[in-house]
Design a protein around this motif. Sequence first.
Motif, PDB file in Angstrom:
ATOM      1  N   ASN A 143       0.879  -1.283  -0.121  1.00  0.00           N
ATOM      2  CA  ASN A 143      -0.020  -0.101  -0.126  1.00  0.00           C
ATOM      3  C   ASN A 143       0.884   1.480   0.039  1.00  0.00           C
ATOM      4  O   ASN A 143       1.700   1.385   0.860  1.00  0.00           O
ATOM      5  N   ASP A 144       0.765   2.144  -0.925  1.00  0.00           N
ATOM      6  CA  ASP A 144       1.364   3.290  -0.963  1.00  0.00           C
ATOM      7  C   ASP A 144       2.611   3.380  -1.711  1.00  0.00           C
ATOM      8  O   ASP A 144       3.415   4.169  -1.530  1.00  0.00           O
ATOM      9  N   VAL A 145       3.131   2.111  -2.183  1.00  0.00           N
ATOM     10  CA  VAL A 145       4.402   2.121  -2.767  1.00  0.00           C
ATOM     11  C   VAL A 145       4.332   2.839  -4.187  1.00  0.00           C
ATOM     12  O   VAL A 145       3.151   3.146  -4.703  1.00  0.00           O
ATOM     13  N   ASN A 146       5.379   3.420  -4.705  1.00  0.00           N
ATOM     14  CA  ASN A 146       5.550   4.114  -5.941  1.00  0.00           C
ATOM     15  C   ASN A 146       5.569   3.256  -7.203  1.00  0.00           C
ATOM     16  O   ASN A 146       6.489   2.380  -7.467  1.00  0.00           O
ATOM     17  N   LEU A 147       4.620   3.081  -7.903  1.00  0.00           N
ATOM     18  CA  LEU A 147       4.348   2.146  -8.928  1.00  0.00           C
ATOM     19  C   LEU A 147       5.180   2.702 -10.166  1.00  0.00           C
ATOM     20  O   LEU A 147       5.433   1.965 -11.236  1.00  0.00           O
ATOM     21  N   CYS A 148       5.683   3.775 -10.045  1.00  0.00           N
ATOM     22  CA  CYS A 148       6.685   4.407 -11.202  1.00  0.00           C
ATOM     23  C   CYS A 148       8.077   4.201 -10.844  1.00  0.00           C
ATOM     24  O   CYS A 148       8.959   4.594 -11.566  1.00  0.00           O
ATOM     25  N   SER A 149       8.409   3.276 -10.017  1.00  0.00           N
ATOM     26  CA  SER A 149       9.830   3.081  -9.560  1.00  0.00           C
ATOM     27  C   SER A 149      10.425   1.671  -9.369  1.00  0.00           C
ATOM     28  O   SER A 149       9.525   0.746  -8.567  1.00  0.00           O
ATOM     29  N   PRO A 150      11.291   1.235  -9.904  1.00  0.00           N
ATOM     30  CA  PRO A 150      11.646  -0.189  -9.992  1.00  0.00           C
ATOM     31  C   PRO A 150      12.202  -0.563  -8.451  1.00  0.00           C
ATOM     32  O   PRO A 150      11.945  -1.789  -8.081  1.00  0.00           O
ATOM     33  N   GLU A 151      12.529   0.512  -7.384  1.00  0.00           N
ATOM     34  CA  GLU A 151      12.807  -0.050  -6.164  1.00  0.00           C
ATOM     35  C   GLU A 151      11.792  -0.458  -5.404  1.00  0.00           C
ATOM     36  O   GLU A 151      11.795  -0.988  -4.331  1.00  0.00           O
TER      37      GLU A 151
END
Length: 192
Positions: A143-151
Amino acid sequence: MVNPILSRKFYNRPTLTVARELLGATLVRVENNVRIAGMIVETEAYVGESDLGCHAKAGKTLRTGVMYGSPGRAYVYFTYGMHWMLNAVTEAEGFPAAVLIRAIRPTEGIDIIASRRGNQPRSTWTDGPAKLAQALGIDKSFNDVNLCSPESGLWIETGETILDKNVTIGPRVGLYTVPEPWKSNPWRFLVK
């Protein structure tokens, strides 16, 4: 094949546009350096506090706060006391909207998906939002992770273009107690 990750700009658009254009994109989860992925084949749009099918109808709460954040974040919630659901937050920060990823067609990490989906037929491994979350190991921690970052370990890449003639548009699923017109809005997109 690894494609470019969808940018924040992709998500910062009208939710119905994003929901339609996510069809054919590749949902990717990386676990222990292994890609578990599939082509998105079904989505649903949820748009703002006035949408009585949307969690944001209750306003900004602890649960819905992510939807009010920046576009391109994951909104993962628990439902029916047993299932996780993955959404991609859309539109401008401060406006609560998201796209529910309802189904994928698995393309990578097949052995992992098979182990998580047990004795189910392959055709039903990821044909629902709870099933795909289970298959990819998506839970509250996303929840709330950045879907635009491979990290983040979870993102969506460009994929194949799905022509309009190959898309079915209809009402969202499971909104049993939601009044009209919200119950019947044609905000579900499905690859035929």
